[in-house]
Design a protein around this motif. Sequence first.
Motif, PDB file in Angstrom:
ATOM      1  N   ILE A  95       0.837  -1.192   0.000  1.00 17.92           N
ATOM      2  CA  ILE A  95       0.000   0.000   0.000  1.00 17.92           C
ATOM      3  C   ILE A  95       0.878   1.251   0.000  1.00 17.92           C
ATOM      4  O   ILE A  95       0.617   2.205  -0.737  1.00 17.92           O
ATOM      5  N   ASN A  96       1.933   1.255   0.817  1.00 21.98           N
ATOM      6  CA  ASN A  96       2.829   2.413   0.863  1.00 21.98           C
ATOM      7  C   ASN A  96       3.543   2.617  -0.468  1.00 21.98           C
ATOM      8  O   ASN A  96       3.739   3.747  -0.904  1.00 21.98           O
ATOM      9  N   ARG A  97       3.941   1.533  -1.110  1.00 20.03           N
ATOM     10  CA  ARG A  97       4.610   1.664  -2.413  1.00 20.03           C
ATOM     11  C   ARG A  97       3.643   2.195  -3.466  1.00 20.03           C
ATOM     12  O   ARG A  97       4.028   2.976  -4.333  1.00 20.03           O
ATOM     13  N   ALA A  98       2.387   1.792  -3.406  1.00 21.62           N
ATOM     14  CA  ALA A  98       1.410   2.250  -4.395  1.00 21.62           C
ATOM     15  C   ALA A  98       1.061   3.724  -4.198  1.00 21.62           C
ATOM     16  O   ALA A  98       0.788   4.433  -5.161  1.00 21.62           O
ATOM     17  N   LEU A  99       1.086   4.187  -2.963  1.00 20.63           N
ATOM     18  CA  LEU A  99       0.719   5.571  -2.681  1.00 20.63           C
ATOM     19  C   LEU A  99       1.905   6.524  -2.674  1.00 20.63           C
ATOM     20  O   LEU A  99       1.712   7.729  -2.526  1.00 20.63           O
ATOM     21  N   ALA A 100       3.119   6.005  -2.821  1.00 23.81           N
ATOM     22  CA  ALA A 100       4.308   6.853  -2.788  1.00 23.81           C
ATOM     23  C   ALA A 100       4.352   7.743  -4.029  1.00 23.81           C
ATOM     24  O   ALA A 100       3.951   7.333  -5.119  1.00 23.81           O
ATOM     25  N   PRO A 101       4.837   8.980  -3.873  1.00 22.83           N
ATOM     26  CA  PRO A 101       4.936   9.849  -5.042  1.00 22.83           C
ATOM     27  C   PRO A 101       6.012   9.344  -6.006  1.00 22.83           C
ATOM     28  O   PRO A 101       7.010   8.752  -5.601  1.00 22.83           O
TER      29      PRO A 101
END
Length: 81
Positions: A49-55
């Motif tokens: 989830i963090n990788r998908a939402l990272a800029p």
Amino acid sequence: MIFRKKNREPKEREVFGMHPGDLGIVAVAALITVVFVYMLLTPKDFDAINRALAPVKPPAPKAQAGTPGITQMQIYDAKKK
């Protein structure tokens, strides 16, 4: 008075020895507990989830052609200021 409800004794209104309002509180608490346990037991992949939402990072600019290790400097004459 056909539509009038009969007054029942307070002891007759109890279900399982509790007032119906108390049963509602117990039911809501049980529902919250079941949902909490379900959330604890459900696996989550927070890293994905963090990788998908990272800029998105822009690509790094390429280094300028030149002699490596030499820094270009401009020296000014202090008297001409």
